[in-house]
Motif scaffolding. Structure first.
Motif, PDB file in Angstrom:
ATOM      1  N   VAL A   4      81.429  -1.918 -12.718  1.00 47.05           N
ATOM      2  CA  VAL A   4      80.065  -2.529 -13.157  1.00 47.05           C
ATOM      3  C   VAL A   4      80.170  -3.781 -13.703  1.00 47.05           C
ATOM      4  CG1 VAL A   4      78.093  -1.920 -14.855  1.00 47.05           C
ATOM      5  CG2 VAL A   4      79.545  -0.058 -13.849  1.00 47.05           C
ATOM      6  N   THR A   6      77.998  -6.221 -16.179  1.00 50.35           N
ATOM      7  CA  THR A   6      76.807  -6.246 -16.803  1.00 50.35           C
ATOM      8  C   THR A   6      76.419  -7.568 -17.366  1.00 50.35           C
ATOM      9  OG1 THR A   6      78.011  -6.102 -18.966  1.00 50.35           O
ATOM     10  CG2 THR A   6      77.349  -4.012 -17.961  1.00 50.35           C
ATOM     11  N   TYR A  30      71.895  -2.988  -7.764  1.00 49.18           N
ATOM     12  CA  TYR A  30      71.118  -3.630  -8.930  1.00 49.18           C
ATOM     13  C   TYR A  30      70.259  -2.768  -9.962  1.00 49.18           C
ATOM     14  CZ  TYR A  30      68.221  -7.321 -11.181  1.00 49.18           C
ATOM     15  OH  TYR A  30      67.401  -7.870 -11.957  1.00 49.18           O
ATOM     16  N   LEU A  31      70.657  -2.603 -11.156  1.00 52.02           N
ATOM     17  CA  LEU A  31      69.526  -2.239 -12.030  1.00 52.02           C
ATOM     18  C   LEU A  31      69.059  -3.413 -12.968  1.00 52.02           C
ATOM     19  CD1 LEU A  31      68.567   0.179 -14.045  1.00 52.02           C
ATOM     20  CD2 LEU A  31      70.984   0.078 -15.198  1.00 52.02           C
ATOM     21  N   SER A  33      67.252  -3.209 -16.092  1.00 51.74           N
ATOM     22  CA  SER A  33      66.819  -2.189 -16.983  1.00 51.74           C
ATOM     23  C   SER A  33      65.468  -2.512 -17.595  1.00 51.74           C
ATOM     24  CB  SER A  33      67.879  -1.853 -17.916  1.00 51.74           C
ATOM     25  OG  SER A  33      68.278  -3.148 -18.897  1.00 51.74           O
ATOM     26  N   GLN A 110      69.449   5.083 -16.535  1.00 51.13           N
ATOM     27  CA  GLN A 110      70.390   3.938 -16.310  1.00 51.13           C
ATOM     28  C   GLN A 110      71.547   4.211 -15.569  1.00 51.13           C
ATOM     29  OE1 GLN A 110      69.233   0.762 -19.491  1.00 51.13           O
ATOM     30  NE2 GLN A 110      68.675   2.746 -20.500  1.00 51.13           N
ATOM     31  N   PHE A 113      72.307   4.795 -11.851  1.00 56.03           N
ATOM     32  CA  PHE A 113      72.256   3.557 -11.059  1.00 56.03           C
ATOM     33  C   PHE A 113      73.588   3.298 -10.634  1.00 56.03           C
ATOM     34  CE2 PHE A 113      68.057   3.282 -12.228  1.00 56.03           C
ATOM     35  CZ  PHE A 113      67.519   2.550 -11.103  1.00 56.03           C
ATOM     36  N   ARG A 114      74.888   3.749 -11.072  1.00 55.57           N
ATOM     37  CA  ARG A 114      75.917   3.652 -11.143  1.00 55.57           C
ATOM     38  C   ARG A 114      76.863   4.468  -9.734  1.00 55.57           C
ATOM     39  NH1 ARG A 114      80.528   3.489 -15.534  1.00 55.57           N
ATOM     40  NH2 ARG A 114      82.013   2.159 -14.659  1.00 55.57           N
ATOM     41  N   LEU A 119      77.993  -1.812  -9.132  1.00 53.97           N
ATOM     42  CA  LEU A 119      76.722  -1.944  -9.889  1.00 53.97           C
ATOM     43  C   LEU A 119      76.655  -3.334 -10.768  1.00 53.97           C
ATOM     44  CD1 LEU A 119      73.695  -0.737 -10.612  1.00 53.97           C
ATOM     45  CD2 LEU A 119      74.894   0.111 -12.550  1.00 53.97           C
ATOM     46  N   ALA A 121      74.242  -4.656 -13.446  1.00 58.44           N
ATOM     47  CA  ALA A 121      73.164  -4.231 -14.607  1.00 58.44           C
ATOM     48  C   ALA A 121      72.946  -5.330 -15.339  1.00 58.44           C
ATOM     49  CB  ALA A 121      73.664  -3.193 -15.451  1.00 58.44           C
ATOM     50  N   ASP A 122      71.515  -5.304 -15.424  1.00 57.85           N
ATOM     51  CA  ASP A 122      70.975  -6.408 -16.111  1.00 57.85           C
ATOM     52  C   ASP A 122      69.926  -5.990 -17.375  1.00 57.85           C
ATOM     53  OD1 ASP A 122      68.418  -8.361 -16.787  1.00 57.85           O
ATOM     54  OD2 ASP A 122      68.171  -8.380 -14.853  1.00 57.85           O
ATOM     55  N   MET A 126      73.337  -3.548 -21.887  1.00 66.61           N
ATOM     56  CA  MET A 126      74.078  -2.864 -20.720  1.00 66.61           C
ATOM     57  C   MET A 126      75.618  -2.949 -20.957  1.00 66.61           C
ATOM     58  SD  MET A 126      71.793  -2.118 -18.640  1.00 66.61           S
ATOM     59  CE  MET A 126      71.041  -1.573 -19.671  1.00 66.61           C
TER      60      MET A 126
END
Ligand code: CDP
Length: 215
Positions: A4, A6, A30-31, A33, A110, A113-114, A119, A121-122, A126
């Motif tokens: 991941v 972040t 891509y997350l 959030s 959330q 999404f992994r 991933l 993560a935005d 995060m």
């Protein structure tokens, strides 16, 4: 557990653009959030639930009927890609984001999404709350002026009239609300690298993140 990265930071710091491009380059998921907070706010509004009714909004958040399909955001059967980006929904999202039960209700979604192969993560928390074991944590920032002028360009490109003075004022208010709230206040996660993008392009920021990830 998959890798991941972040990318946290204040409003209009360019996180979305940078996170999205880094994910694309690495072939990672891509997350966004912030979109989950926006979707929850939009749904609350549609159901006429008051933005400070913490318990009812947490119920919505826990079973958010949303899907992300090829860059489109779906809520139930509606394409809400444009609706969720509206400025008023951003403000509503930042209001419900102060509610601890709502934040808790969005955790599992959330985490889901992994997935393989990794991933990006935005968001705001995060690296600090959701993925504290991330391989790389970035805190993306830029001066209020640089952020306001980026937002100004985006709005003008969309044909929406905008005014720099109001934009700077809005950014400062949003920053104050995000950093002074008790639940997950905006600040760099422990171990995060701070990347100031005031003087660099999105492409340079993307390359810097990829370089750090490769190290
Ligand atoms: O455009 P902007 O960066 O302001 O919005 P966003 O990233 O879509 O997030 C909308 C709002 O949700 C933010 O103002 C935050 O208050 C909140 N948020 C949060 O609290 N935690 C996250 N991980 C993501 C967003």
């Amino acid at each position: 557990k998959y890798a991941v990265i972040t990318i946290d930071g204040p409003t209009a710091s360019g996180k979305g653009t940078v996170a999205h491009r880094v994910a694309k380059h690495l072939g990672f998921h891509y997350l966004d959030s912030g979109a989950l907070y926006r979707l929850t706010a939009l749904m609350a509004q549609r159901k006429n639930i008051s933005l400070d009714d913490e318990a009812s909004i947490a119920v919505l958040a826990r079973a958010l009927p949303c899907r992300f399909v090829h860059g489109h955001v779906m809520l139930e059967d509606d394409d809400v890609t444009d609706d969720v980006r509206a400025e008023a929904i951003g403000v509503a999202a930042s209001r419900i984001a102060v509610l601890p039960e709502v934040r808790k209700a969005l955790v599992d979604l959330q985490l889901s999404f992994r997935n393989a192969p990794g991933l990006v993560a935005d968001g705001r928390d995060m690296g600090s709350v959701i993925f504290p074991d991330a391989s790389l944590k970035i805190f993306l920032t830029a001066s209020a002026e640089a952020r306001a002028s980026r937002r100004y360009k985006q709005l003008i490109e969309k044909g929406i009239s905008a005014n720099m003075e109001d934009l700077v004022k809005d950014l400062m208010e949003r920053d104050a609300r995000d950093s002074t709230r008790a639940a997950a206040p905006l600040k760099p996660a422990s171990g995060a690298i701070i990347l100031d993008t005031s003087e660099i392009t999105a492409e340079q920021a993307v390359n810097q993140v990829l370089e750090w990830y490769a190290e």
